[in-house]
Design an enzyme around this catalytic site. Structure first.
Site, PDB file in Angstrom:
ATOM      1  CG  ASP A 170      -1.165   4.625   5.006  1.00 49.56           C
ATOM      2  OD1 ASP A 170      -1.930   3.696   4.671  1.00 49.56           O
ATOM      3  OD2 ASP A 170       0.038   4.449   5.284  1.00 49.56           O
ATOM      4  CD  GLU A 171      -2.028   1.673   8.525  1.00 49.94           C
ATOM      5  OE1 GLU A 171      -3.083   1.036   8.646  1.00 49.94           O
ATOM      6  OE2 GLU A 171      -0.921   1.131   8.368  1.00 49.94           O
ATOM      7  CD  GLN A 220      -3.302  -5.140   8.446  1.00 47.08           C
ATOM      8  OE1 GLN A 220      -2.240  -5.012   9.054  1.00 47.08           O
ATOM      9  NE2 GLN A 220      -3.377  -5.004   7.130  1.00 47.08           N
ATOM     10  CE  LYS A 236      -0.824   0.115   5.024  1.00 45.67           C
ATOM     11  NZ  LYS A 236      -0.109   1.352   5.322  1.00 45.67           N
ATOM     12  CB  THR A 237       4.004   2.268   1.729  1.00 48.57           C
ATOM     13  OG1 THR A 237       3.469   1.932   3.008  1.00 48.57           O
ATOM     14  CG2 THR A 237       4.818   3.544   1.852  1.00 48.57           C
ATOM     15  NE  ARG A 296       1.544  -7.990  10.967  1.00 46.08           N
ATOM     16  CZ  ARG A 296       1.240  -7.121  10.036  1.00 46.08           C
ATOM     17  NH1 ARG A 296       2.069  -6.153   9.734  1.00 46.08           N
ATOM     18  NH2 ARG A 296       0.095  -7.205   9.363  1.00 46.08           N
TER      19      ARG A 296
END
Length: 697
Positions: free
Chosen positions: A217-218, A248, A31-32, A587
């Site tokens: 973002d987020e 998340q 996504k970044t 993770r």
């Protein structure tokens, strides 16, 4: 501009530049990369001015990473893009419009400690005792109100209890003091921009014109204030792109509302939605396990992560006998990985609560394996543990001036620095300990408390003594009254300390405070582990968000621990626990271990918890179930019968033999304890009377 290094969905997200766009980005889906490429595409291909772009993320680290990537894509133009956290952006708005909001240019931002000091001062002005009205609890309530945009006037209708009425009065005075002192607190950086925009539409229009492209973002972690300010700025041109993953969303306890991302399509009916489901981090087996767990949540958008890393190994599952076996297994597997060339840096051990790190820390220290505790202090370095240890040291040795200075006013009991300095000077003058120099005032009450504890300590086990210390000193009450998340964590750590004393007692039947303090001081000495970078990472699942490791161990996967006991009766909270499990699983890049125990001592109490429901939500075909031969396990677990069930009758003068200390003679007997004189160098030891390590001879 080059975008052929993107997959189809990523490319579509970059090329969709006009109007509202929802990007549902699964864990590890790049996504970044999409966000930074999209901003670069707007500048390079669409000729959008960098000044017109507002990019918001949640941490300074993430903002720095985004800016760094944009420098490599668009060069110095990156300097002119507003890339920041919500709080940094709010500060910019305040600086540019401080006079409109009634502040001078030299306004200051109060940090958390400053805010607490102001609240304490207000309580003093109101002649209210901080012991009755905990300043931290009041501060937490005021912060929650601000983030929900509840003013003191609005809060009045909710203030029903006596405590809430006090909060209201403090809140009113707190806001006035901030304004009078030309100060704002951290929460004001979010709510004052909203006030500015609501009261001055012309200023809102100015920023709508300036920031015609908004990227966040987020987005699943936004709270009410962040949601409103972003919506206000984007409401004119509606060129808003939000990126996030409702699966998340794990920060509801600090005001985050994952429904903001679920409702985005209602807020912007003409929006486009793109799903990034190709994962560049984890193997297929790991992702399948994550997908199967999270699919049990109802409050989510359906998506299914797929891997480009191949099938990979199965997810390892081990059910340990107890928490020690859990730690032994984890360390054994870590050693095997390291012997195969894995670096310590590529290994993480995750747990639900901070208190669970204690056993792992102890065993890693014994094995001389380097580790770091991320996002928290080492167990024995935590303030509350050091305070408790100081009390125990002072009970054992009242001449310990260092421990006395640490706890004489902890919790607060009105003994100031001047009084403490007077005690130090008197002790130096008479060449005696500070404890012996105490003769009057509140400090004498403290001394009497320690004297009382010294007396009862003679007839208590170590675990009972710890309980007594927490109650008599007020340590437990202070944290219960504070009623905040931080206080709950500190209270859990203090309760977990009783697991240490209980294990010490059970091992050899020993309840000697002196021996316990000596052993603990050896375990808690971490100086030799402070240097060096190649270390295993220990952290809570909340702390690991945004990170990734080749090899991940998730421990404590039991009902009541993970999912947490507080979530079991509330479906919304249970769904958040499942999102936490999803974060933990995703993770891992190559190897994932899921571990639990049949029984464990946690917070000083033995618990028999069934396996976490999250284990049963994973198909058995995906699991490599690691088990032991029953015979081998039985050999190791006979420790459960440490005490004779029937009472053993000892008399003073009886000769006995102890498995560790050898031959000795009984010199004192009470209901549950005996004192035995052993040969040098052991001396007299106080032990649990019915412990099987002691036998009459």
């Amino acid at each position: 501009m080059k975008i052929d290094n993107l997959n189809n969905e990523q490319r579509e997200a970059v090329l969709n530049t006009d109007g509202s766009l929802l990007i549902l980005a699964g864990a590890g889906s790049g996504k970044t990369k999409v966000l930074t490429t999209k901003i670069a595409y707007l500048i390079e291909e669409k000729k959008v001015s960098p000044y017109s772009i507002l990019a918001i993320t949640f941490t300074n680290k993430a903002a720095k990473e985004m800016k760094s990537r944009l420098f490599s894509l668009v060069g110095d133009k990156a300097n002119f893009i507003q890339i920041s956290t919500f709080h940094s952006f709010g500060l910019r708005l305040l600086r540019e419009n401080c006079s409109t909001l009634g502040y001078d240019k030299n306004f200051v931002i109060m940090d958390s400690d400053d805010s607490l000091s102001v609240i304490k001062r207000i309580l003093k002005e109101m002649n209210l005792d901080a012991k009755d009205y905990n300043p931290n609890a009041i501060k937490s309530k005021i912060s929650s109100c601000k983030n929900e945009l509840i003013t003191p006037f609005m809060y009045e209708k909710y203030a029903a209890s006596e405590f809430e009425k006090v909060v209201l009065k403090v809140y009113e005075r707190y806001e006035k003091k901030l304004k009078d002192n030309n100060s704002v607190d951290f929460d004001d950086l979010l709510i004052l921009p909203i006030k500015l925009f609501r009261e001055h539409y012309d200023i809102l229009e100015k920023y709508q014109e300036r920031y015609q492209y908004v990227l966040i973002d987020e987005y699943q972690d936004t709270n009410e204030a962040q949601y409103i300010v972003s919506k206000m700025i984007a409401s004119k041109y509606k060129n808003i792109c939000v990126v996030g993953d409702p699966d998340q969303s794990i920060y509801s306890w600090r005001g985050a509302n994952y429904k903001n991302i679920l409702n985005f399509e209602k807020d912007y009916p003409n929006c486009s939605t793109i799903m990034l489901e190709e994962n560049y981090r984890s193997t297929k087996n790991i992702l399948d396990a994550a997908n199967q767990v999270i699919s049990n949540n109802k409050g989510r958008k359906d998506k299914n992560l797929r891997s480009n890393k191949g099938t990979g190994d199965k997810v390892n599952y081990y059910r340990a006998y107890d928490e020690r076996d859990e730690a032994f297994f984890t360390i054994r597997e870590i050693k095997q990985l390291v012997s195969n060339g894995v670096e310590y840096d590529d290994i993480a051990v995750l747990y639900r609560t901070n208190a669970q790190s204690r056993i792992m820390e102890e065993e890693l220290l014994k094995e001389n394996i380097p580790y770091r505790v991320v996002g928290s202090f080492y167990f024995y370095s935590r303030k509350e543990i050091k305070d408790l240890m100081a009390y125990l040291r002072l009970i054992h040795n009242s001449r310990d001036n260092v421990s006395l200075q640490r706890v004489i006013n902890t919790p607060k009991r009105g003994i100031g620095l001047k009084t403490i300095q007077n005690i130090i000077e008197e002790a130096d003058f008479q060449n005696i300990s500070m404890y012996d120099a105490i003769s009057s005032g509140k400090e004498l009450e403290f001394k009497k408390t320690i004297e009382d504890l010294k007396k009862v300590a003679e007839n208590l086990t170590l675990t009972e003594l710890v309980d007594k210390v927490l109650d008599v000193t007020g340590m437990r009450k202070e944290l219960v009254d504070e009623d905040s998340l931080e206080a709950d964590i500190r209270l859990e750590n203090l309760e977990e300390f009783k697991s240490i004393t209980k294990a010490f007692e059970e091992r050899d039947g020993l309840i000697s405070l002196e021996d316990f303090l000596l052993e603990t001081s050896l375990v808690s000495d971490r100086d030799e582990y402070r240097d060096g970078n190649n270390k295993i990472s220990l952290m809570t699942v909340h702390s690991v968000k945004g990170l990734e490791f080749d090899n991940v161990f998730v421990i404590g996967l039991e009902e009541g621990i993970f999912p947490h006991i507080n979530s079991l009766m509330d479906n919304n909270e249970l769904e958040e626990e499942r999102r936490l499990a999803y974060v933990a699983i995703t993770r891992a890049k190559k190897l994932l271990y899921l571990i639990n125990a049949r029984k464990r001592v946690l917070f000083g109490k033995e618990q028999n918890n069934p396996p976490s429901r999250f284990i049963s939500e994973i198909d058995k075909e995906l699991l490599n179930i690691i088990s032991k031969e029953e015979k081998q396990e039985a050999e190791r677990i006979r420790v459960e019968d440490k005490l004779y069930k029937e009472d053993v009758n000892y008399q003073i003068g009886d000769y006995v033999y102890h498995d560790v200390f050898g031959s000795g003679r009984v010199v004192e007997v009470s209901n549950t304890l005996i004192s035995i004189a052993f040969k040098s160098p052991h001396g007299i030891k106080k032990l649990m009377k019915n412990h099987k390590s002691i036998r009459k001879v």
